[in-house]
Design a protein around this motif. Sequence first.
Motif, short mmCIF file in Angstrom:
data_model
loop_
_atom_site.label_atom_id
_atom_site.label_comp_id
_atom_site.label_asym_id
_atom_site.label_seq_id
_atom_site.Cartn_x
_atom_site.Cartn_y
_atom_site.Cartn_z
N ALA A 82 58.41 33.98 36.01
CA ALA A 82 57.98 33.73 34.64
C ALA A 82 57.59 32.26 34.45
CB ALA A 82 59.08 34.11 33.66
N LEU A 83 58.36 31.36 35.04
CA LEU A 83 58.07 29.93 34.93
C LEU A 83 56.77 29.58 35.66
CD1 LEU A 83 59.00 27.22 33.87
CD2 LEU A 83 60.39 26.95 35.93
N LEU A 84 56.60 30.09 36.87
CA LEU A 84 55.37 29.82 37.62
C LEU A 84 54.15 30.38 36.90
CD1 LEU A 84 56.60 30.42 41.27
CD2 LEU A 84 55.91 28.24 40.24
N SER A 85 54.31 31.53 36.28
CA SER A 85 53.23 32.12 35.51
C SER A 85 52.83 31.22 34.35
CB SER A 85 53.65 33.50 35.00
OG SER A 85 52.61 34.10 34.29
N GLN A 86 53.81 30.66 33.67
CA GLN A 86 53.53 29.75 32.55
C GLN A 86 52.82 28.49 33.03
OE1 GLN A 86 57.31 29.05 30.63
NE2 GLN A 86 57.62 31.22 30.26
N ILE A 87 53.28 27.93 34.14
CA ILE A 87 52.68 26.71 34.68
C ILE A 87 51.25 26.98 35.12
CG2 ILE A 87 52.79 25.01 36.55
CD1 ILE A 87 55.90 25.38 36.44
N ALA A 88 51.04 28.10 35.79
CA ALA A 88 49.69 28.45 36.25
C ALA A 88 48.76 28.65 35.05
CB ALA A 88 49.73 29.71 37.10
N ARG A 89 49.23 29.36 34.04
CA ARG A 89 48.42 29.60 32.84
C ARG A 89 48.07 28.27 32.16
NH1 ARG A 89 51.33 33.59 30.55
NH2 ARG A 89 52.77 32.04 29.73
N ALA A 90 49.04 27.37 32.06
CA ALA A 90 48.81 26.07 31.42
C ALA A 90 47.80 25.23 32.20
CB ALA A 90 50.13 25.31 31.30
N ASN A 91 47.70 25.48 33.51
CA ASN A 91 46.77 24.72 34.34
C ASN A 91 45.47 25.47 34.63
OD1 ASN A 91 48.11 22.08 35.25
ND2 ASN A 91 49.74 23.59 35.44
N GLY A 92 45.27 26.59 33.97
CA GLY A 92 44.03 27.34 34.12
C GLY A 92 43.87 28.02 35.48
N ILE A 93 44.97 28.27 36.15
CA ILE A 93 44.91 28.92 37.46
C ILE A 93 44.87 30.43 37.26
CG2 ILE A 93 46.17 29.34 39.61
CD1 ILE A 93 47.22 26.44 39.35
N GLU A 94 43.83 31.05 37.79
CA GLU A 94 43.66 32.49 37.66
C GLU A 94 43.43 33.10 39.04
OE1 GLU A 94 40.51 33.21 34.91
OE2 GLU A 94 41.54 32.22 33.26
N VAL A 95 43.74 34.36 39.17
CA VAL A 95 43.53 35.09 40.42
C VAL A 95 42.71 36.32 40.09
CG1 VAL A 95 44.64 36.30 42.34
CG2 VAL A 95 45.75 34.29 41.34
N SER A 96 41.59 36.49 40.78
CA SER A 96 40.73 37.64 40.54
C SER A 96 41.21 38.83 41.37
CB SER A 96 39.29 37.31 40.91
OG SER A 96 39.15 37.19 42.32
N MET A 97 40.85 40.01 40.91
CA MET A 97 41.19 41.22 41.67
C MET A 97 40.46 41.22 43.02
SD MET A 97 43.58 42.63 40.17
CE MET A 97 43.75 44.00 41.29
N GLU A 98 39.30 40.57 43.09
CA GLU A 98 38.57 40.49 44.35
C GLU A 98 39.38 39.70 45.38
OE1 GLU A 98 37.11 39.76 41.35
OE2 GLU A 98 35.87 41.56 41.20
N GLU A 99 40.03 38.62 44.93
CA GLU A 99 40.87 37.84 45.83
C GLU A 99 42.04 38.67 46.34
OE1 GLU A 99 41.19 33.33 44.48
OE2 GLU A 99 41.26 34.67 42.74
N VAL A 100 42.65 39.42 45.45
CA VAL A 100 43.79 40.26 45.81
C VAL A 100 43.35 41.36 46.78
CG1 VAL A 100 45.52 41.88 44.92
CG2 VAL A 100 45.00 39.78 43.65
N ASP A 101 42.26 42.04 46.43
CA ASP A 101 41.77 43.12 47.29
C ASP A 101 41.37 42.62 48.66
OD1 ASP A 101 42.24 45.01 45.33
OD2 ASP A 101 40.17 45.02 44.59
N ALA A 102 40.79 41.42 48.74
CA ALA A 102 40.41 40.85 50.04
C ALA A 102 41.65 40.59 50.88
CB ALA A 102 39.62 39.55 49.85
N ARG A 103 42.71 40.08 50.28
CA ARG A 103 43.95 39.82 51.02
C ARG A 103 44.59 41.11 51.50
NH1 ARG A 103 46.16 38.75 54.76
NH2 ARG A 103 48.28 38.06 54.84
N ILE A 104 44.56 42.14 50.66
CA ILE A 104 45.13 43.43 51.05
C ILE A 104 44.31 44.05 52.17
CG2 ILE A 104 45.55 45.80 50.24
CD1 ILE A 104 46.53 44.54 47.60
N GLU A 105 43.01 43.90 52.10
CA GLU A 105 42.15 44.42 53.18
C GLU A 105 42.46 43.69 54.49
OE1 GLU A 105 39.69 46.89 55.10
OE2 GLU A 105 40.38 47.10 53.02
#
Length: 160
Positions: A82-105
């Motif tokens: 929860a804390l890391l999520s807040q910090i990432a959101r405050a810093n504009g860090i986002e993860v796309s589904m394409e990034e996730v799908d590429a890593r899973i592939e």
Amino acid sequence: MKAEFIFGAFILSAAASPGAETVDRIAAVVNDALVLESEFRIADARAEKVAAAFAAASGRPAPKKWTSENSFETLGGLMRDALLSQIARANGIEVSMEEVDARIEDLRKQNGISSDAEFRSELAKQGTSIGELREQWRKKIRDYKLVQREVRSRIPDPSD
């Protein structure tokens, strides 16, 4: 302000109502985020199942009893997330589904799994689903981006 008051009044009236049913409880508060008891119970059960699956895969016996210490670690992990999520959101860090799908592939290829059915079967053996795996990797990528941002900000620019 008015919406907060109305919402607060609704909560108070619901709590004071005879026969009111508790839907969920708060396990932890992390700044503006709540970790609900239901989330904790699900995560704790999943952690216990994963520990047993890893023990079985490595030929070791599964833990005989899931202790309060194990559960405390699970809750700490939810709070850290929860804390890391807040910090990432405050810093504009986002993860796309394409990034996730590429890593899973990449993960599928590294393990020599070609079919989707085989991949889902292997995940089920480990006590997880494709949706849970996607969420785990979204968080890992988010955390990696956050760490990289923090590390880069501390490395001096050689051109200075």
